[in-house]
Design a protein around this motif. Structure first.
Motif, PDB file in Angstrom:
ATOM      1  N   GLU A 321      44.769 108.664  47.854  1.00 16.11           N
ATOM      2  CA  GLU A 321      45.879 107.887  47.785  1.00 16.11           C
ATOM      3  C   GLU A 321      46.998 108.509  48.394  1.00 16.11           C
ATOM      4  OE1 GLU A 321      48.459 105.298  46.809  1.00 16.11           O
ATOM      5  OE2 GLU A 321      46.314 104.919  45.871  1.00 16.11           O
ATOM      6  N   PRO A 322      47.540 107.354  49.426  1.00 13.04           N
ATOM      7  CA  PRO A 322      48.851 107.832  50.308  1.00 13.04           C
ATOM      8  C   PRO A 322      49.856 108.413  49.249  1.00 13.04           C
ATOM      9  CG  PRO A 322      47.696 105.840  51.067  1.00 13.04           C
ATOM     10  CD  PRO A 322      47.062 106.213  49.928  1.00 13.04           C
ATOM     11  N   LYS A 323      50.228 107.734  48.003  1.00  7.01           N
ATOM     12  CA  LYS A 323      51.084 108.131  47.560  1.00  7.01           C
ATOM     13  C   LYS A 323      51.150 109.636  47.024  1.00  7.01           C
ATOM     14  CE  LYS A 323      53.675 106.935  43.238  1.00  7.01           C
ATOM     15  NZ  LYS A 323      53.883 108.190  42.588  1.00  7.01           N
ATOM     16  N   THR A 324      50.043 110.118  46.708  1.00  8.05           N
ATOM     17  CA  THR A 324      49.669 111.442  46.184  1.00  8.05           C
ATOM     18  C   THR A 324      50.712 112.364  47.418  1.00  8.05           C
ATOM     19  OG1 THR A 324      47.639 111.137  45.191  1.00  8.05           O
ATOM     20  CG2 THR A 324      48.043 113.271  46.080  1.00  8.05           C
ATOM     21  N   TRP A 325      50.232 112.107  48.816  1.00  2.24           N
ATOM     22  CA  TRP A 325      50.651 113.072  49.783  1.00  2.24           C
ATOM     23  C   TRP A 325      52.257 112.825  49.970  1.00  2.24           C
ATOM     24  CZ3 TRP A 325      47.646 116.656  49.503  1.00  2.24           C
ATOM     25  CH2 TRP A 325      46.160 116.439  49.556  1.00  2.24           C
ATOM     26  N   ASN A 326      52.696 111.557  49.972  1.00  6.46           N
ATOM     27  CA  ASN A 326      54.277 111.313  49.799  1.00  6.46           C
ATOM     28  C   ASN A 326      54.915 112.101  48.716  1.00  6.46           C
ATOM     29  OD1 ASN A 326      53.911 109.901  52.213  1.00  6.46           O
ATOM     30  ND2 ASN A 326      54.037 107.775  51.203  1.00  6.46           N
ATOM     31  N   ASP A 327      54.558 112.028  47.440  1.00  5.34           N
ATOM     32  CA  ASP A 327      54.998 112.660  46.253  1.00  5.34           C
ATOM     33  C   ASP A 327      54.974 114.302  46.586  1.00  5.34           C
ATOM     34  OD1 ASP A 327      55.476 110.271  45.159  1.00  5.34           O
ATOM     35  OD2 ASP A 327      53.571 110.572  43.611  1.00  5.34           O
ATOM     36  N   ILE A 328      54.043 114.756  47.232  1.00  4.97           N
ATOM     37  CA  ILE A 328      53.915 116.145  47.410  1.00  4.97           C
ATOM     38  C   ILE A 328      54.805 116.291  48.343  1.00  4.97           C
ATOM     39  CG2 ILE A 328      52.398 117.863  48.734  1.00  4.97           C
ATOM     40  CD1 ILE A 328      50.037 116.612  47.101  1.00  4.97           C
TER      41      ILE A 328
END
Length: 345
Positions: A321-328
Motif C-alpha cells: 500500500e503506497p500510503k504505508t511508505w509515505n507515512d513511514i
C-alpha cells in the motif's frame, strides 16, 4: 531556513523476506521493495537509499561482478543509494562448533567483499555490515559465561576480517539473539569483543523491549506495573538505556513499538514493529529518536550518516500500500528535521 539533508533516509528491503515464507505469506520481491521505496514522497522529499539483506531470494551473495554492477545500476537508476548490509550468518551460530563459527566468519567476509564492490561502484557511500549471534537465548542460557566468550571470539575474528575491507560490524540489539537479548548482555558481549570496528545497531522497536526485560527480567528498566500513560518514567528509562548503549551505536533504525513481542514465519518473537501511524505505538518517534541521536548534553552525535526504517512482519497487503511508505517517510522526515543537519553537496 535550509532543510536538513543529513542523516540520509533509507528504507530496508529485507522486510520483504523476514517473517514470510511457506508458513506465513509469500515473499515480496526485491524489485517491489525497491520500487515502493522510490515511489514514496512527502512534500517533495523522497527516500535517499535502501539497506539490503544479502540473502536469497533477494540477493545472491555469490553473484558475479557483472551481477553486482547490474544491481548497483538498478538501485542508482531509481535515484537511491545502498547503505548498510545484513550478513547472512544464520547457518553458523557464533557460539556453535568450530565449523559453525568458521562459516559465520566466512559469511561476514563475503558480505564485506560484496559491500566493498558496491563502494567501488559509487553506490554505497556509507553504512555498516550487520551481524547477530545467530544463537537462541535458550541455548545461550545453558552456559552464559562460556557462550558469551564463544560469541565474542567469533565476533573478534569477524571484525578482523571486516577490517581488511575497511568495514565496521554492527551487532543487532534484538531480544531473540542469545548474548544480545538484554542491554547488559549486549554491552558485555561488545566489551569482550574489544575491537575498534564493532558497534551496536539500535532499532527503536527491538531495543525498546530491553526496557521491559523480555528474556532477561533482571535487566528490566521500567517497573513491572508500569503505566504507559506515565510519560516521564518512560522518558527516564529511555535515557538510562541510551546512556548505556549510545556510545556503542553506529547504525540506527527508526521504528515504532506497542510494547509487545511478535513473530511470524520462522522468525522468533521479538520487538513488534508497528506502523508509524499505529495508535497503540508507545514511542513519540521524532522525540524519542533524539535519545539515540543526541548526547546527554543535547548535542548531535552524528555517529551515522543515514537512518533506516526497519518494519518487519507486516502483512503483505500493508506493505504493498503506497500510503504505508509515505507515512513511514513522513515520520523519518520529522526525525531529520528535529535531529539532523545540513551539509553542502
Amino acid at each position: 531556513m535550509t532543510q536538513n539533508n543529513y542523516p540520509k533516509l533509507h528504507n530496508a528491503t529485507w522486510p520483504g523476506i523476514v517473517g514470510k515464507g511457506p508458513d506465513s505469506e509469500p515473499i515480496i520481491s526485491f524489485d517491489t521493495m525497491l520500487e515502493s521505496t522510490a515511489a514514496a514522497e512527502v512534500d517533495g522529499v523522497k527516500f535517499d537509499g535502501v539497506d539490503i539483506g544479502l540473502f536469497d531470494p533477494h540477493i545472491d551473495l555469490d553473484m558475479s561482478d557483472d551481477g553486482i554492477k547490474k544491481l548497483a545500476e538498478k538501485v542508482a537508476g531509481l535515484n537511491l543509494n545502498i547503505g548498510s548490509l545484513v550478513a547472512p550468518i544464520w547457518g553458523g551460530p557464533a557460539m556453535g562448533s568450530k565449523e559453525d563459527r568458521a562459516l559465520f566468519v566466512e559469511m561476514v567476509r563475503k558480505s564485506c567483499l560484496f559491500g566493498q564492490k558496491l563502494r567501488d561502484l559509487g553506490v554505497r557511500p556509507n553504512g555498516i555490515v550487520r551481524i547477530d549471534s545467530a544463537s537462541s537465548v535458550e541455548k545461550w542460557a545453558v552456559d552464559p559465561v562460556g557462550n558469551t566468550k564463544l560469541i565474542a571470539q567469533t565476533f573478534r575474528e569477524a571484525c578482523d576480517v571486516a577490517a581488511d575491507f575497511g568495514e565496521k560490524l554492527a551487532a543487532e540489539g534484538e531480544i531473540c539473539w542469545g548474548g544480545m537479548h538484554s542491554w547488559r548482555a549486549m554491552i558485555d558481549t561488545l566489551e569482550q569483543v574489544d575491537r575498534p570496528n564493532i558497534g551496536f545497531q539500535a532499532d527503536m522497536s527491538h531495543t525498546f523491549l530491553y526496557l521491559l526485560g523480555y528474556n532477561s527480567p533482571q535487566d528490566r528498566i521500567l517497573p513491572k506495573d508500569f503505566d504507559w500513560n506515565d510519560r516521564a518514567t518512560l522518558t527516564e528509562a529511555l535515557k538510562t538505556l541510551t546512556k548505556a548503549l549510545r556510545p556503542w551505536t553506529i547504525d540506527f533504525h527508526v521504528a515504532q513499538n506497542d510494547g509487545t513481542v511478535f513473530g511470524s514465519g520462522s522468525h522468533d518473537k521479538t520487538g513488534r514493529h508497528c506502523l508509524a501511524s499505529d495508535p497503540n505505538g508507545k514511542l513519540d518517534i521524532a522525540t524519542d529518536a533524539g535519545h539515540w541521536l543526541r548526547d546527554e548534553q543535547g548535542e548531535l552525535t552524528k555517529a551515522f550518516r543515514h537512518l533506516c526504517w526497519d518494519g518487519c512482519m507486516f502483512p503483505n497487503e500493508v506493505m504493498t500500500e503506497p500510503k504505508t511508505w509515505n507515512d513511514i517517510l513522513s515520520a523519518m522526515v520529522k526525525v531529520r528535521e528535529k535531529h539532523g543537519w545540513y551539509e553542502a553537496e
